[in-house]
Scaffold this active site. Structure first.
Site, PDB file in Angstrom:
ATOM      1  CB  CYS A 113       6.893 -15.082  -2.473  1.00 34.45           C
ATOM      2  SG  CYS A 113       7.221 -13.988  -1.089  1.00 34.45           S
ATOM      3  CG  HIS A 254       2.625 -16.039  -2.810  1.00 35.30           C
ATOM      4  ND1 HIS A 254       3.022 -16.574  -1.608  1.00 35.30           N
ATOM      5  CD2 HIS A 254       3.110 -14.765  -2.835  1.00 35.30           C
ATOM      6  CE1 HIS A 254       3.720 -15.668  -0.935  1.00 35.30           C
ATOM      7  NE2 HIS A 254       3.781 -14.566  -1.663  1.00 35.30           N
ATOM      8  CG  ASN A 284       3.846 -13.175   1.890  1.00 32.92           C
ATOM      9  OD1 ASN A 284       4.330 -14.298   1.729  1.00 32.92           O
ATOM     10  ND2 ASN A 284       4.068 -12.180   1.050  1.00 32.92           N
TER      11      ASN A 284
HETATM   12  N1  COA Z   1      -1.604   0.171   9.491  1.00 29.69           N
HETATM   13  C1  COA Z   1      -2.247   1.332   9.295  1.00 29.69           C
HETATM   14  N2  COA Z   1      -2.003   2.136   8.243  1.00 29.69           N
HETATM   15  C2  COA Z   1      -1.050   1.763   7.386  1.00 29.69           C
HETATM   16  C3  COA Z   1      -0.337   0.575   7.541  1.00 29.69           C
HETATM   17  C4  COA Z   1      -0.644  -0.233   8.648  1.00 29.69           C
HETATM   18  N3  COA Z   1      -0.022  -1.406   8.885  1.00 29.69           N
HETATM   19  N4  COA Z   1       0.529   0.452   6.532  1.00 29.69           N
HETATM   20  C5  COA Z   1       0.378   1.518   5.738  1.00 29.69           C
HETATM   21  N5  COA Z   1      -0.584   2.327   6.275  1.00 29.69           N
HETATM   22  C6  COA Z   1      -1.075   3.600   5.752  1.00 29.69           C
HETATM   23  C7  COA Z   1      -0.100   4.280   4.838  1.00 29.69           C
HETATM   24  O1  COA Z   1       0.844   5.029   5.589  1.00 29.69           O
HETATM   25  C8  COA Z   1      -1.018   5.143   4.025  1.00 29.69           C
HETATM   26  O2  COA Z   1      -1.348   6.278   4.768  1.00 29.69           O
HETATM   27  P1  COA Z   1      -1.499   7.723   4.049  1.00 29.69           P
HETATM   28  O3  COA Z   1      -2.613   7.553   3.065  1.00 29.69           O
HETATM   29  O4  COA Z   1      -1.789   8.618   5.182  1.00 29.69           O
HETATM   30  O5  COA Z   1      -0.164   7.956   3.403  1.00 29.69           O
HETATM   31  C9  COA Z   1      -2.280   4.307   3.889  1.00 29.69           C
HETATM   32  O6  COA Z   1      -2.217   3.333   4.949  1.00 29.69           O
HETATM   33  C10 COA Z   1      -2.395   3.585   2.576  1.00 29.69           C
HETATM   34  O7  COA Z   1      -1.161   2.956   2.311  1.00 29.69           O
HETATM   35  P2  COA Z   1      -0.928   2.139   1.019  1.00 29.69           P
HETATM   36  O8  COA Z   1       0.493   1.636   0.993  1.00 29.69           O
HETATM   37  O9  COA Z   1      -1.431   2.887  -0.188  1.00 29.69           O
HETATM   38  O10 COA Z   1      -1.905   0.906   1.301  1.00 29.69           O
HETATM   39  P3  COA Z   1      -2.329  -0.255   0.340  1.00 29.69           P
HETATM   40  O11 COA Z   1      -3.786  -0.333   0.279  1.00 29.69           O
HETATM   41  O12 COA Z   1      -1.546  -0.233  -0.943  1.00 29.69           O
HETATM   42  O13 COA Z   1      -1.832  -1.534   1.138  1.00 29.69           O
HETATM   43  C11 COA Z   1      -0.078  -3.146   1.157  1.00 29.69           C
HETATM   44  C12 COA Z   1      -0.464  -1.705   1.435  1.00 29.69           C
HETATM   45  C13 COA Z   1       1.382  -3.338   1.545  1.00 29.69           C
HETATM   46  C14 COA Z   1      -0.938  -4.056   2.022  1.00 29.69           C
HETATM   47  C15 COA Z   1      -0.323  -3.440  -0.342  1.00 29.69           C
HETATM   48  O14 COA Z   1       0.287  -2.446  -1.120  1.00 29.69           O
HETATM   49  C16 COA Z   1       0.216  -4.781  -0.763  1.00 29.69           C
HETATM   50  O15 COA Z   1      -0.268  -5.821  -0.333  1.00 29.69           O
HETATM   51  N6  COA Z   1       1.207  -4.791  -1.669  1.00 29.69           N
HETATM   52  C17 COA Z   1       1.767  -6.035  -2.170  1.00 29.69           C
HETATM   53  C18 COA Z   1       2.700  -6.556  -1.122  1.00 29.69           C
HETATM   54  C19 COA Z   1       3.107  -7.950  -1.403  1.00 29.69           C
HETATM   55  O16 COA Z   1       2.345  -8.762  -1.860  1.00 29.69           O
HETATM   56  N7  COA Z   1       4.361  -8.246  -1.054  1.00 29.69           N
HETATM   57  C20 COA Z   1       4.893  -9.543  -1.083  1.00 29.69           C
HETATM   58  C21 COA Z   1       5.219  -9.988  -2.437  1.00 29.69           C
HETATM   59  S1  COA Z   1       5.603 -11.675  -2.388  1.00 29.69           S
END
Ligand code: COA
Length: 331
Positions: A113, A254, A284
């Site tokens: 990205c 971004h 994104n």
């Molecule tokens: N809907 C509902 N629940 C979801 C879900 C969704 N779409 N996606 C994940 N969950 C659940 C998980 O299974 C987890 O459940 P559990 O606690 O029972 O295991 C819980 O939500 C928390 O998941 P987690 O991964 O810890 O959430 P988070 O707060 O870290 O958010 C992201 C996840 C992906 C949004 C976050 O980690 C993120 O934005 N990361 C950076 C990604 C990024 O920027 N990528 C591009 C780079 S250019």
């Protein structure tokens, strides 16, 4: 002193909207979770017959129009994408053929990205070195083509779109790209990757059955990297321009997660009036997220002649970086 000035800007997003409520019918998720964890409410989806170059053509034509130029005036096309039309030849070559009957040098660059920031920084260096006078920097990604709509942890995040700028050489202009900072640390390469389809893991029935042609992401690790990478990118870019955070008129980050943007705002104590956020409507869009945000800021009158902007990004690679530029010089 020769500078690379942004003389035209254009963007494109597909018409089709995929809302959080649409996603609720596809995977086990809900609007409240998506909005509170990411800030995203909806994203755009390209048509099945609409590839990365098709979106890029629209953005490129709008940027050229904005600059009052035609593609025949270009010396080079630098195309940032992670979802090329085909693994080879380059999407830049396909774009050139759509824009002009005249041959124009061009190449794809892949930097996750951060591709938009890499593209601007590299094109500016080529212009400052006096090798080229007019470069079209294009960013287009069809992330919907590599997103697994059975994986709720990634399906909710991504959208499609494209952006482009014309960079032109100008002597002693107050406008244009003032500095850039690029970095990469491949130790995190597998944290966000498309595992199969390359030479490491060519396409086979097994790779398809195992869904390895969709992007895989360790969300938590990427999040932890991003909240450090964004401030580093801003600080290093500003330092190279001899400027400080107090000089910023607009931070255009971004758009990957609203919480990552808010962490950067807290880090620098920046008010929301100085930070462009449109993740709510596009999710994104990878390389296209910053040009889309720039275009909106301009339409809203927030990006004005003389505005000092910092464009900061992070992404797969892992990569991160920034460009510091003064807006102005468009017709
Ligand atoms: N809907 C509902 N629940 C979801 C879900 C969704 N779409 N996606 C994940 N969950 C659940 C998980 O299974 C987890 O459940 P559990 O606690 O029972 O295991 C819980 O939500 C928390 O998941 P987690 O991964 O810890 O959430 P988070 O707060 O870290 O958010 C992201 C996840 C992906 C949004 C976050 O980690 C993120 O934005 N990361 C950076 C990604 C990024 O920027 N990528 C591009 C780079 S250019």
């Amino acid at each position: 002193m020769r500078r690379a000035v942004m003389t035209g800007l254009g963007t494109y997003v597909p018409e089709r909207i995929l809302s959080n409520h649409d996603l609720e019918r596809m995977v086990d998720t809900n609007d409240e979770w998506i909005v509170s964890r990411t800030g995203i409410r909806e994203r755009r989806m390209a048509r099945n017959d609409e590839a990365t170059s098709d979106m890029a053509v629209h953005a490129a034509e709008r940027a050229l129009d904005d600059a009052g130029l035609s593609a025949d005036d270009l010396d080079f096309i630098l195309m940032a994408t992670n979802t090329p039309d085909t693994v080879f030849p380059s999407t830049a070559a396909r774009l050139q053929a759509r824009l002009s009957e005249r041959p124009i040098a061009g190449v794809d660059l892949q930097a996750g990205c951060t591709g938009w920031v890499y593209g601007l920084a590299m094109a500016a260096s080529m212009i400052e070195a006096g090798v080229y006078r007019r470069i079209l920097v294009v960013a287009s990604d069809k992330l919907s083509s590599i997103t697994d709509y059975e994986d709720r942890s990634t399906a909710v995040l991504f959208g499609d779109g494209a952006g482009a700028v014309v960079l032109e050489a100008m002597e002693d202009s107050p406008y244009g790209i003032l500095s850039s900072y690029l970095n990469a640390d491949g130790r995190g390469a597998d944290l966000l990757a498309l595992p199969a389809g390359g030479s490491r893991w060519p396409a086979s029935k097994d790779t398809v059955d195992s869904r390895l042609h969709f992007l895989k992401m360790s969300g938590n690790e990427v999040f932890r990297f991003a909240v450090k990478a964004m401030p580093d990118a801003v600080e290093q870019g500003l330092a190279r321009a001899g400027l400080t955070v107090q000089d910023i008129d607009l931070l255009i980050p971004h758009q990957a997660n609203q919480r990552i943007i808010e962490a950067a705002m807290r880090h620098f104590d920046l008010p929301s009036s100085k930070v462009i956020q449109n993740i709510e409507r596009y999710g994104n869009t990878s390389v296209a997220s910053i040009p889309l945000a720039m275009d909106e800021a301009r339409q809203e009158g927030r990006l004005q002649n003389g505005s000092l902007m910092v464009l900061a990004a992070f992404g797969a690679g892992l990569t991160w970086g920034s460009v510091v530029a003064r807006w102005g010089g468009c017709q």
